[in-house]
Design a protein around this motif. Sequence first.
Motif, PDB file in Angstrom:
ATOM      1  N   CYS A   1      22.939  50.157  58.368  1.00 13.61           N
ATOM      2  CA  CYS A   1      22.558  50.087  59.998  1.00 13.61           C
ATOM      3  C   CYS A   1      21.523  51.113  60.164  1.00 13.61           C
ATOM      4  O   CYS A   1      22.151  52.308  59.896  1.00 13.61           O
ATOM      5  CB  CYS A   1      23.792  50.132  60.818  1.00 13.61           C
ATOM      6  SG  CYS A   1      23.218  50.022  62.700  1.00 13.61           S
ATOM      7  N   ASP A   2      20.424  50.878  60.959  1.00 14.62           N
ATOM      8  CA  ASP A   2      19.757  52.106  61.331  1.00 14.62           C
ATOM      9  C   ASP A   2      19.761  52.307  62.748  1.00 14.62           C
ATOM     10  O   ASP A   2      19.504  51.270  63.645  1.00 14.62           O
ATOM     11  CB  ASP A   2      18.350  51.955  60.821  1.00 14.62           C
ATOM     12  CG  ASP A   2      17.452  52.791  61.158  1.00 14.62           C
ATOM     13  OD1 ASP A   2      17.440  54.009  62.184  1.00 14.62           O
ATOM     14  OD2 ASP A   2      16.091  52.993  60.632  1.00 14.62           O
ATOM     15  N   VAL A   3      20.456  53.514  63.161  1.00 16.61           N
ATOM     16  CA  VAL A   3      20.641  53.403  64.721  1.00 16.61           C
ATOM     17  C   VAL A   3      19.429  53.195  65.578  1.00 16.61           C
ATOM     18  O   VAL A   3      19.562  53.333  66.830  1.00 16.61           O
ATOM     19  CB  VAL A   3      21.607  54.890  64.984  1.00 16.61           C
ATOM     20  CG1 VAL A   3      22.922  54.667  64.283  1.00 16.61           C
ATOM     21  CG2 VAL A   3      20.778  55.933  64.779  1.00 16.61           C
ATOM     22  N   ARG A   4      18.295  53.599  64.989  1.00 11.82           N
ATOM     23  CA  ARG A   4      17.210  53.392  65.933  1.00 11.82           C
ATOM     24  C   ARG A   4      16.805  51.970  66.180  1.00 11.82           C
ATOM     25  O   ARG A   4      15.714  51.566  66.786  1.00 11.82           O
ATOM     26  CB  ARG A   4      15.817  53.986  65.220  1.00 11.82           C
ATOM     27  CG  ARG A   4      16.172  55.482  64.547  1.00 11.82           C
ATOM     28  CD  ARG A   4      15.018  56.368  63.913  1.00 11.82           C
ATOM     29  NE  ARG A   4      15.226  55.470  62.635  1.00 11.82           N
ATOM     30  CZ  ARG A   4      14.610  55.831  61.613  1.00 11.82           C
ATOM     31  NH1 ARG A   4      13.587  56.717  61.679  1.00 11.82           N
ATOM     32  NH2 ARG A   4      14.673  55.220  60.275  1.00 11.82           N
ATOM     33  N   ASP A   5      17.380  51.127  65.450  1.00 13.06           N
ATOM     34  CA  ASP A   5      17.087  49.662  65.799  1.00 13.06           C
ATOM     35  C   ASP A   5      18.429  48.717  66.447  1.00 13.06           C
ATOM     36  O   ASP A   5      19.447  48.770  66.190  1.00 13.06           O
ATOM     37  CB  ASP A   5      17.093  49.028  64.505  1.00 13.06           C
ATOM     38  CG  ASP A   5      16.547  47.650  64.237  1.00 13.06           C
ATOM     39  OD1 ASP A   5      17.002  46.701  65.231  1.00 13.06           O
ATOM     40  OD2 ASP A   5      15.541  47.110  63.563  1.00 13.06           O
ATOM     41  N   HIS A   6      17.813  48.405  67.715  1.00 14.58           N
ATOM     42  CA  HIS A   6      18.706  48.006  68.799  1.00 14.58           C
ATOM     43  C   HIS A   6      19.578  46.382  67.963  1.00 14.58           C
ATOM     44  O   HIS A   6      20.719  46.656  68.056  1.00 14.58           O
ATOM     45  CB  HIS A   6      17.986  47.496  69.970  1.00 14.58           C
ATOM     46  CG  HIS A   6      18.958  46.479  70.756  1.00 14.58           C
ATOM     47  ND1 HIS A   6      19.733  47.116  71.644  1.00 14.58           N
ATOM     48  CD2 HIS A   6      18.880  45.135  70.812  1.00 14.58           C
ATOM     49  CE1 HIS A   6      20.232  45.913  72.502  1.00 14.58           C
ATOM     50  NE2 HIS A   6      19.778  44.816  71.918  1.00 14.58           N
TER      51      HIS A   6
END
Length: 180
Positions: free
Chosen positions: A50-55
Amino acid sequence: MVVGASRGLGLLIAAELIRLGYRVAIAARNQDELAAAIDRLGPRAHSYLCDVRDHDQIVDLGGAVEGELGPIEVSIHVAGIIHVGPAADVSLAHFDDAIATMLKGPIELAWAVLPGMRRRRRGRIGTVASVGGIVAPPHLLPHATAKFGAVGFSDGLAAELAGSGVTATTIVPGLIRSLN
Protein backbone atom coordinates in the motif's frame (compact mmCIF):
# COMPACT_ATOMS: atom_id res chain seq x y z
CA MET A 1 -2.51 -2.25 11.39
CA VAL A 2 0.76 -0.38 11.03
CA VAL A 3 1.30 1.56 7.82
CA GLY A 4 4.93 2.27 7.04
CA ALA A 5 6.04 -0.84 8.91
CA SER A 6 8.50 -2.49 6.57
CA ARG A 7 11.49 -0.95 8.38
CA GLY A 8 12.54 1.56 11.00
CA LEU A 9 10.16 2.77 13.69
CA GLY A 10 7.14 1.17 12.00
CA LEU A 11 8.80 -2.25 12.12
CA LEU A 12 9.63 -1.76 15.81
CA ILE A 13 6.02 -0.75 16.56
CA ALA A 14 4.72 -3.81 14.71
CA ALA A 15 7.10 -6.05 16.69
CA GLU A 16 5.91 -4.54 19.97
CA LEU A 17 2.25 -5.04 19.04
CA ILE A 18 3.02 -8.68 18.25
CA ARG A 19 4.78 -9.01 21.61
CA LEU A 20 1.58 -7.67 23.23
CA GLY A 21 -0.43 -10.43 21.55
CA TYR A 22 -1.89 -8.69 18.50
CA ARG A 23 -2.05 -10.12 15.01
CA VAL A 24 -0.58 -7.29 13.00
CA ALA A 25 -1.16 -6.14 9.45
CA ILE A 26 1.87 -4.29 8.15
CA ALA A 27 1.72 -2.15 5.05
CA ALA A 28 4.31 -0.37 2.95
CA ARG A 29 4.92 0.43 -0.69
CA ASN A 30 7.95 -1.82 -1.26
CA GLN A 31 7.21 -5.54 -1.63
CA ASP A 32 10.82 -6.65 -1.00
CA GLU A 33 11.01 -4.66 2.25
CA LEU A 34 7.63 -6.09 3.33
CA ALA A 35 8.88 -9.64 2.73
CA ALA A 36 12.00 -8.97 4.81
CA ALA A 37 9.83 -7.47 7.58
CA ILE A 38 7.56 -10.54 7.61
CA ASP A 39 10.66 -12.75 7.94
CA ARG A 40 11.68 -10.72 11.02
CA LEU A 41 8.19 -10.50 12.57
CA GLY A 42 6.99 -14.06 12.13
CA PRO A 43 3.59 -15.67 11.61
CA ARG A 44 1.51 -13.14 13.59
CA ALA A 45 2.34 -10.50 10.95
CA HIS A 46 0.56 -10.17 7.61
CA SER A 47 1.81 -7.91 4.84
CA TYR A 48 -0.10 -5.65 2.47
CA LEU A 49 1.29 -3.56 -0.35
CA CYS A 50 0.00 0.00 0.00
CA ASP A 51 1.21 3.47 -0.90
CA VAL A 52 -0.36 5.95 1.54
CA ARG A 53 -0.31 8.60 -1.17
CA ASP A 54 -2.99 6.65 -3.07
CA HIS A 55 -6.56 7.01 -1.74
CA ASP A 56 -7.84 3.85 -3.43
CA GLN A 57 -4.98 1.75 -2.04
CA ILE A 58 -5.74 2.93 1.50
CA VAL A 59 -9.44 2.13 1.13
CA ASP A 60 -8.57 -1.28 -0.33
CA LEU A 61 -6.09 -1.88 2.51
CA GLY A 62 -8.72 -1.30 5.18
CA GLY A 63 -11.16 -3.65 3.47
CA ALA A 64 -8.54 -6.34 2.89
CA VAL A 65 -7.30 -6.28 6.48
CA GLU A 66 -10.81 -6.42 7.94
CA GLY A 67 -11.80 -9.15 5.49
CA GLU A 68 -8.79 -11.33 6.24
CA LEU A 69 -7.95 -10.56 9.88
CA GLY A 70 -11.11 -9.06 11.36
CA PRO A 71 -11.89 -5.63 12.77
CA ILE A 72 -9.04 -3.15 12.98
CA GLU A 73 -8.60 -2.30 16.66
CA VAL A 74 -5.42 -0.22 16.33
CA SER A 75 -4.28 1.76 13.30
CA ILE A 76 -0.91 3.50 13.30
CA HIS A 77 0.45 5.68 10.51
CA VAL A 78 4.26 5.71 10.52
CA ALA A 79 5.01 6.13 6.81
CA GLY A 80 7.42 8.92 6.11
CA ILE A 81 9.87 10.36 3.67
CA ILE A 82 12.53 12.97 4.09
CA HIS A 83 14.29 15.45 1.86
CA VAL A 84 17.26 17.14 3.48
CA GLY A 85 18.59 20.38 2.13
CA PRO A 86 18.35 24.14 2.30
CA ALA A 87 15.14 25.85 1.20
CA ALA A 88 16.93 27.06 -1.93
CA ASP A 89 17.20 23.43 -3.08
CA VAL A 90 13.61 22.43 -2.23
CA SER A 91 11.06 22.10 -5.00
CA LEU A 92 7.28 22.17 -4.80
CA ALA A 93 7.39 18.46 -5.67
CA HIS A 94 9.26 17.83 -2.39
CA PHE A 95 6.42 19.55 -0.51
CA ASP A 96 3.78 17.62 -2.48
CA ASP A 97 5.41 14.28 -1.70
CA ALA A 98 5.92 15.08 2.00
CA ILE A 99 2.36 16.36 2.44
CA ALA A 100 0.85 13.42 0.53
CA THR A 101 2.79 10.91 2.65
CA MET A 102 2.90 12.43 6.12
CA LEU A 103 -0.20 14.65 6.30
CA LYS A 104 -2.73 13.36 3.79
CA GLY A 105 -1.69 9.74 4.49
CA PRO A 106 -2.75 9.88 8.17
CA ILE A 107 -5.99 11.63 7.24
CA GLU A 108 -6.84 9.04 4.58
CA LEU A 109 -5.93 6.17 6.89
CA ALA A 110 -8.04 7.55 9.75
CA TRP A 111 -11.02 8.02 7.45
CA ALA A 112 -10.64 4.43 6.21
CA VAL A 113 -10.75 2.91 9.72
CA LEU A 114 -13.02 5.35 11.56
CA PRO A 115 -16.41 4.06 10.32
CA GLY A 116 -15.79 0.57 11.73
CA MET A 117 -14.29 1.89 14.93
CA ARG A 118 -17.23 4.25 15.46
CA ARG A 119 -19.72 1.43 14.87
CA ARG A 120 -17.91 -0.73 17.44
CA ARG A 121 -17.47 2.29 19.75
CA ARG A 122 -13.82 1.42 20.25
CA GLY A 123 -10.51 1.73 18.49
CA ARG A 124 -7.19 3.51 18.57
CA ILE A 125 -5.66 5.67 15.88
CA GLY A 126 -2.01 6.66 16.17
CA THR A 127 -0.21 9.19 14.02
CA VAL A 128 3.55 9.25 14.22
CA ALA A 129 4.56 12.84 13.69
CA SER A 130 7.95 14.15 14.75
CA VAL A 131 9.58 16.76 16.87
CA GLY A 132 9.90 18.35 13.43
CA GLY A 133 6.14 18.94 13.68
CA ILE A 134 6.58 21.04 16.79
CA VAL A 135 9.89 22.82 16.12
CA ALA A 136 10.94 23.32 12.50
CA PRO A 137 14.52 22.09 12.13
CA PRO A 138 16.77 23.66 9.52
CA HIS A 139 17.08 21.95 6.14
CA LEU A 140 13.86 19.92 6.64
CA LEU A 141 11.20 22.38 5.45
CA PRO A 142 8.93 19.93 3.53
CA HIS A 143 9.21 17.45 6.42
CA ALA A 144 8.35 20.08 9.04
CA THR A 145 5.45 21.40 6.97
CA ALA A 146 3.86 17.97 6.67
CA LYS A 147 4.58 17.00 10.29
CA PHE A 148 3.13 20.26 11.68
CA GLY A 149 -0.04 19.43 9.75
CA ALA A 150 -0.04 15.84 11.04
CA VAL A 151 0.23 17.06 14.64
CA GLY A 152 -2.66 19.46 14.11
CA PHE A 153 -4.78 16.78 12.46
CA SER A 154 -4.12 14.15 15.10
CA ASP A 155 -4.61 16.52 18.04
CA GLY A 156 -7.82 17.85 16.49
CA LEU A 157 -9.08 14.33 15.79
CA ALA A 158 -8.44 13.39 19.43
CA ALA A 159 -10.63 16.29 20.55
CA GLU A 160 -13.36 15.37 18.05
CA LEU A 161 -13.42 11.74 19.19
CA ALA A 162 -13.54 12.45 22.94
CA GLY A 163 -16.16 10.28 24.61
CA SER A 164 -16.77 8.13 21.52
CA GLY A 165 -14.74 5.10 22.62
CA VAL A 166 -12.29 5.78 19.79
CA THR A 167 -9.04 7.56 20.58
CA ALA A 168 -6.47 9.38 18.51
CA THR A 169 -2.91 9.74 19.74
CA THR A 170 -0.18 11.96 18.38
CA ILE A 171 3.23 10.30 18.70
CA VAL A 172 6.12 12.76 18.61
CA PRO A 173 9.55 11.06 18.57
CA GLY A 174 12.75 12.98 18.03
CA LEU A 175 14.32 13.10 14.60
CA ILE A 176 15.27 9.61 13.43
CA ARG A 177 17.53 8.96 10.49
CA SER A 178 17.14 5.17 10.42
CA LEU A 179 16.36 2.28 12.74
CA ASN A 180 17.07 -0.62 10.40
